[in-house]
Design a protein around this motif. Sequence first.
Motif, mmCIF file in Angstrom:
data_model
loop_
_atom_site.group_PDB
_atom_site.id
_atom_site.type_symbol
_atom_site.label_atom_id
_atom_site.label_comp_id
_atom_site.label_asym_id
_atom_site.label_seq_id
_atom_site.Cartn_x
_atom_site.Cartn_y
_atom_site.Cartn_z
ATOM 1 N N ALA A 173 0.783 -1.087 -0.080
ATOM 2 C CA ALA A 173 0.093 0.022 0.138
ATOM 3 C C ALA A 173 0.799 1.273 0.167
ATOM 4 C CB ALA A 173 -0.910 0.012 1.143
ATOM 5 N N CYS A 174 1.889 1.095 0.726
ATOM 6 C CA CYS A 174 3.090 2.253 0.699
ATOM 7 C C CYS A 174 3.686 2.614 -0.694
ATOM 8 C CB CYS A 174 4.143 2.167 1.840
ATOM 9 S SG CYS A 174 3.546 2.079 3.553
ATOM 10 N N PHE A 175 3.787 1.545 -1.093
ATOM 11 C CA PHE A 175 4.304 1.611 -2.732
ATOM 12 C C PHE A 175 3.125 1.955 -3.670
ATOM 13 C CE2 PHE A 175 4.699 -0.618 -6.937
ATOM 14 C CZ PHE A 175 5.674 -0.045 -7.364
ATOM 15 N N GLN A 176 1.905 1.802 -3.643
ATOM 16 C CA GLN A 176 0.893 2.047 -4.610
ATOM 17 C C GLN A 176 0.327 3.364 -4.221
ATOM 18 O OE1 GLN A 176 1.247 -0.551 -6.996
ATOM 19 N NE2 GLN A 176 -0.887 -0.112 -7.192
ATOM 20 N N ALA A 177 0.528 4.045 -3.164
ATOM 21 C CA ALA A 177 0.196 5.527 -2.909
ATOM 22 C C ALA A 177 0.648 6.426 -4.015
ATOM 23 C CB ALA A 177 0.412 5.704 -1.372
ATOM 24 N N ALA A 178 -0.022 7.477 -3.833
ATOM 25 C CA ALA A 178 0.393 8.454 -4.838
ATOM 26 C C ALA A 178 0.355 9.878 -4.223
ATOM 27 C CB ALA A 178 -0.327 8.597 -6.059
ATOM 28 N N PRO A 179 1.511 10.530 -3.770
ATOM 29 C CA PRO A 179 2.875 9.854 -3.922
ATOM 30 C C PRO A 179 3.358 8.469 -2.989
ATOM 31 C CG PRO A 179 3.180 11.583 -2.827
ATOM 32 C CD PRO A 179 1.465 11.840 -2.924
ATOM 33 N N ALA A 180 4.200 7.984 -3.233
ATOM 34 C CA ALA A 180 4.494 6.785 -2.540
ATOM 35 C C ALA A 180 5.030 7.205 -1.123
ATOM 36 C CB ALA A 180 5.554 6.029 -3.156
ATOM 37 N N ARG A 181 4.492 6.434 -0.138
ATOM 38 C CA ARG A 181 4.681 6.793 1.288
ATOM 39 C C ARG A 181 5.962 6.044 1.646
ATOM 40 N NH1 ARG A 181 0.810 9.458 4.127
ATOM 41 N NH2 ARG A 181 -0.611 10.251 2.612
ATOM 42 N N TRP A 182 7.265 6.528 1.253
ATOM 43 C CA TRP A 182 8.538 5.831 1.316
ATOM 44 C C TRP A 182 8.849 5.895 2.799
ATOM 45 C CZ3 TRP A 182 12.724 8.815 2.948
ATOM 46 C CH2 TRP A 182 12.876 9.918 2.909
ATOM 47 N N GLU A 183 8.943 7.220 3.490
ATOM 48 C CA GLU A 183 9.025 7.105 4.850
ATOM 49 C C GLU A 183 8.470 6.268 5.818
ATOM 50 O OE1 GLU A 183 8.433 11.356 5.756
ATOM 51 O OE2 GLU A 183 10.118 11.915 4.784
ATOM 52 N N ASP A 184 6.881 6.064 5.418
ATOM 53 C CA ASP A 184 6.243 5.015 6.238
ATOM 54 C C ASP A 184 6.727 3.795 6.120
ATOM 55 O OD1 ASP A 184 4.937 7.293 7.140
ATOM 56 O OD2 ASP A 184 2.975 7.063 5.950
ATOM 57 N N ALA A 185 7.086 3.473 4.867
ATOM 58 C CA ALA A 185 7.611 2.229 4.369
ATOM 59 C C ALA A 185 8.954 1.547 5.430
ATOM 60 C CB ALA A 185 7.725 2.067 2.990
ATOM 61 N N ILE A 186 9.609 2.549 5.504
ATOM 62 C CA ILE A 186 10.948 2.363 6.159
ATOM 63 C C ILE A 186 10.655 2.505 7.556
ATOM 64 C CG2 ILE A 186 13.258 3.528 6.892
ATOM 65 C CD1 ILE A 186 13.323 4.757 4.155
ATOM 66 N N ILE A 187 9.852 3.145 8.200
ATOM 67 C CA ILE A 187 9.414 2.933 9.560
ATOM 68 C C ILE A 187 8.699 1.747 10.079
ATOM 69 C CG2 ILE A 187 8.012 3.891 11.458
ATOM 70 C CD1 ILE A 187 8.432 6.756 10.301
ATOM 71 N N LEU A 188 7.844 1.264 9.093
ATOM 72 C CA LEU A 188 7.105 0.095 9.272
ATOM 73 C C LEU A 188 7.969 -1.251 9.164
ATOM 74 C CD1 LEU A 188 3.912 0.754 7.249
ATOM 75 C CD2 LEU A 188 4.013 0.388 9.652
ATOM 76 N N LEU A 189 9.151 -0.909 8.316
ATOM 77 C CA LEU A 189 10.100 -2.141 7.986
ATOM 78 C C LEU A 189 11.032 -2.335 9.370
ATOM 79 C CD1 LEU A 189 10.717 -4.228 5.892
ATOM 80 C CD2 LEU A 189 12.603 -2.829 5.193
ATOM 81 N N HIS A 190 11.487 -0.863 9.668
ATOM 82 C CA HIS A 190 12.533 -0.959 10.897
ATOM 83 C C HIS A 190 11.652 -1.463 12.063
ATOM 84 C CE1 HIS A 190 15.652 0.361 8.375
ATOM 85 N NE2 HIS A 190 15.371 1.813 8.302
ATOM 86 N N SER A 191 10.575 -1.147 12.433
ATOM 87 C CA SER A 191 9.598 -1.356 13.428
ATOM 88 C C SER A 191 9.267 -2.999 13.487
ATOM 89 C CB SER A 191 8.441 -0.653 13.806
ATOM 90 O OG SER A 191 7.521 -0.601 12.833
ATOM 91 N N SER A 192 9.233 -3.546 12.144
ATOM 92 C CA SER A 192 8.608 -4.896 12.142
ATOM 93 C C SER A 192 9.744 -5.708 11.851
ATOM 94 C CB SER A 192 7.398 -4.949 11.469
ATOM 95 O OG SER A 192 6.474 -3.978 11.648
ATOM 96 N N ASP A 193 11.018 -5.483 12.230
ATOM 97 C CA ASP A 193 12.009 -6.421 11.897
ATOM 98 C C ASP A 193 11.915 -7.747 12.165
ATOM 99 O OD1 ASP A 193 14.673 -5.408 14.242
ATOM 100 O OD2 ASP A 193 12.518 -5.629 14.258
ATOM 101 N N ILE A 194 11.120 -8.202 13.305
ATOM 102 C CA ILE A 194 10.857 -9.449 13.849
ATOM 103 C C ILE A 194 9.573 -9.803 13.478
ATOM 104 C CG2 ILE A 194 10.989 -10.941 15.730
ATOM 105 C CD1 ILE A 194 13.421 -9.512 16.676
#
Length: 842
Positions: A775-796
């Motif tokens: 969903a972050c990738f498909q958003a216009a514009p792409a939510r790249w900051e949210d994607a990085i935060i979600l990825l780092h906070s969900s590393d396990i």
Amino acid sequence: MYFVSKWRVLVAMVFVIFRWTHSFSAPFHHGRMKSNLNRQFHSLVAHDGEHDSSTTVKYTTEESSLFLEQEDCNMPEKRRNRLARDVTRSRLRHDREAAKINQSIASAEANRRSSMPRRQRQQQNKNNSSRNNNHHKTPTFRILSSFQEVSSVMEMDQWMDILIGHSENNPNNNGEQGEGEYLLTAREQTNLIRLLGSRGAHDTMLRYLDHLSSSSPQTSLQDNGVFWYTAAIGALTKSPKYRGKALGLLDKMDRLDIVPNAYTFTALFTGIHGRQNTLKLMERASSYGTNVEWNIHFYNAAIHACSRQHPDSSKDERHDHQGWQTALTLFRQMQQQEVEPNDQTYTWLLHACAKSGQVRVALSLLEELRASGTRPSEAVWGAALRACAMAGNYMEAMNLIQTMQSDQGGVPTSTLHYNTLLSALSKTGQDTLAHDILQSMQTSTTPSKNTSVHQQVSGSDEETSVEMSSIHEGARPDIISLNTVLGAFAKAGNYDGARQLISRMEEGEFWQDVQHQNEGFQYPRANRRVAIQPDVISYNTLLSACSDPMEAMKIVQEMRMSRRNRYGATPPTKVTYTNAISVCRKSDPPDLNTALKLLDTAKNDGIAPNVYMYSAAIWTAERLGDWRAALSILNEMKSTSVSSVPGMTDGILCEPNEISYDGVISACACHGLHEEAIKLYKEMKDKRIVPTPVTYQKLAAAINRSTSIENKQKELEEIFYGMKRYAKCIKVGGPIIELLIREYAAAGEYRAARGVFDSLEGPVNAACLAAILYACFQAAPARWEDAIILLHSSDIVAGATGIGKIESIALNYAIKACAKENHWEEAMNLIQIYCRPMRQQK
């Protein structure tokens, strides 16, 4: 003158005739009187058909004469005296005859009682004594004896009305019920409370307890109330329906200033489950100070309560493995307070370790008991064996039995101990070893054969062997032993071995000693050998090992034919038909026709198919891919009346449950029939049937595979917003949540997707993380900051298998989101952070 003479002659003749007839009929008249008197005499001597020499009456001539005077006052005195003497002699003769009859009856009774067993003779003496004592008691005691005789709760409630009414009409200054010499003491009141509780009349018992609390003086209530309430609490804790009212009685004791004792809390411990409730009750017991003595019974009940879990508790509470720690803490506290533990203490403590799978702790406690110089009892050894059996550690179980036999003094191993060992073998599927031990148990009574069991167990580093000595002579196999070995064959999938064991049982190869009942015999009779025949559990276990539907049908027919046997009939039950239909489901390919035939056979036998039988047939159709058949079986469950089953009454046969609906929804999902699946889901919710994780998984699959659906997002929203809070987690509603997030992402609705993601209860899995990053990738514009935060906070992430517990597809969506907005440096950083271990590994 002539007329007067003639009249005189006529009067004289009438007078002569009258005197003559009177003297002629007098003996007959007095004979009838004599026979009537004799009959009355018989009724006095033989009253109610029983002769009693102690009630013989001495009759006199004056009494007989007085009776004759009352009968006929015109009788001449001489004749009356003669008849009185005759009646007196007759009465004395009947007295002698009655004495002879009483003597013969007493002799026969003495002979009968001499041949009667002592226990039965004592019970008869007790019954005679209570009957003789209650004959002269007050109405209160006659009411109490009526409580012993009645069995229904309604009759006990009626007698309680009489008892309370009698006590209210006859009050006593000491708080006791009754009047005069015979009183209902406090002990009798306590025994009555126990009697009402044992008969299941709990409401009547509570009503009587309220009456005692309100009508007794304060001094009597403080002295005797603890016994009344302790007996009532002990009765309530034994009933699952009234168990919750036990703590309410403790609160009422506090309001009435009745101080509980250690036995009050011991009774309360028997009605609670789990360590948390145990600790709360112990904290309340400590609030009473020294009034509640923490003795051995108190600690034993508390330790046992730690090992129990309420059957209605949640799955997480049932798998709470800290109960054994609390039990062990209480055990150490006992030792610090110098309360000497007994065999019951170690037994309950080992049971707590067994339910938590703590085999090593249980074995260390056993060694501690042996090191203290105390010889463990058979119950303690049995608890240790049960700990090994529940953990499936059959090697330790075999070592324990070997230690039992070689221990100082030697503890005789029983059939129960070997059944526990066989249970450990059955749990791990060790069918060969279980069969060898069964053979040793069968041949242990032959002194010429020194049987031993030797099993090689292959390990990762070395080979371990365990050798058992000859099995004790008294440890003969019983039906539980044989059924446990059948379970081992079923666990290993060895149907041929199970079938051979059943055949040996049918041929009478296994037997057991049955002791005759000694009722009416002076000397005990010898035991007799009875062959152990297969029971319903045996055949049901055999069906669980079967994989051929036709063979399962043969087993069911064999059980049906056993009804012709005079003894040992094992007709099929609902569990039998459920197992047989499950064989049709597990076969390859599934046999739906045989499953439906089994349902019809059950109806012909007068067995109303239950929800498990229908559910097994539905899942058979699901495996076959026949959604129409699955839906037809579900409709039959909802519409079939019991009147169509022979021998049953009118009414609904059975209601479908979540397993039934899951099977039909899964069958519809295989064909992408989302409308039928959603309709069934709504029907479940209308009937207040809780959806399961399988329900949401198959429902999401039906919607995703459907090609005719116009608006998947609308259907998913309706399902998601209708879910309860407990279902909005990965374990339950995860598939629906993931699919809805992806639908929002495909439509470019990032905020809606993020709102669904944030509403998740608990941790996320790899699939939902990948969906929100998509969903972050498909958003216009792409939510790249949210994607990085979600990825780092969900590393396990639970269920992820990639490096750093990050799925590669989720990482790809985050990198694409950064690249889409020309943040190549952030994308390279993600590659360096999460992909470097992969390059190093190569």
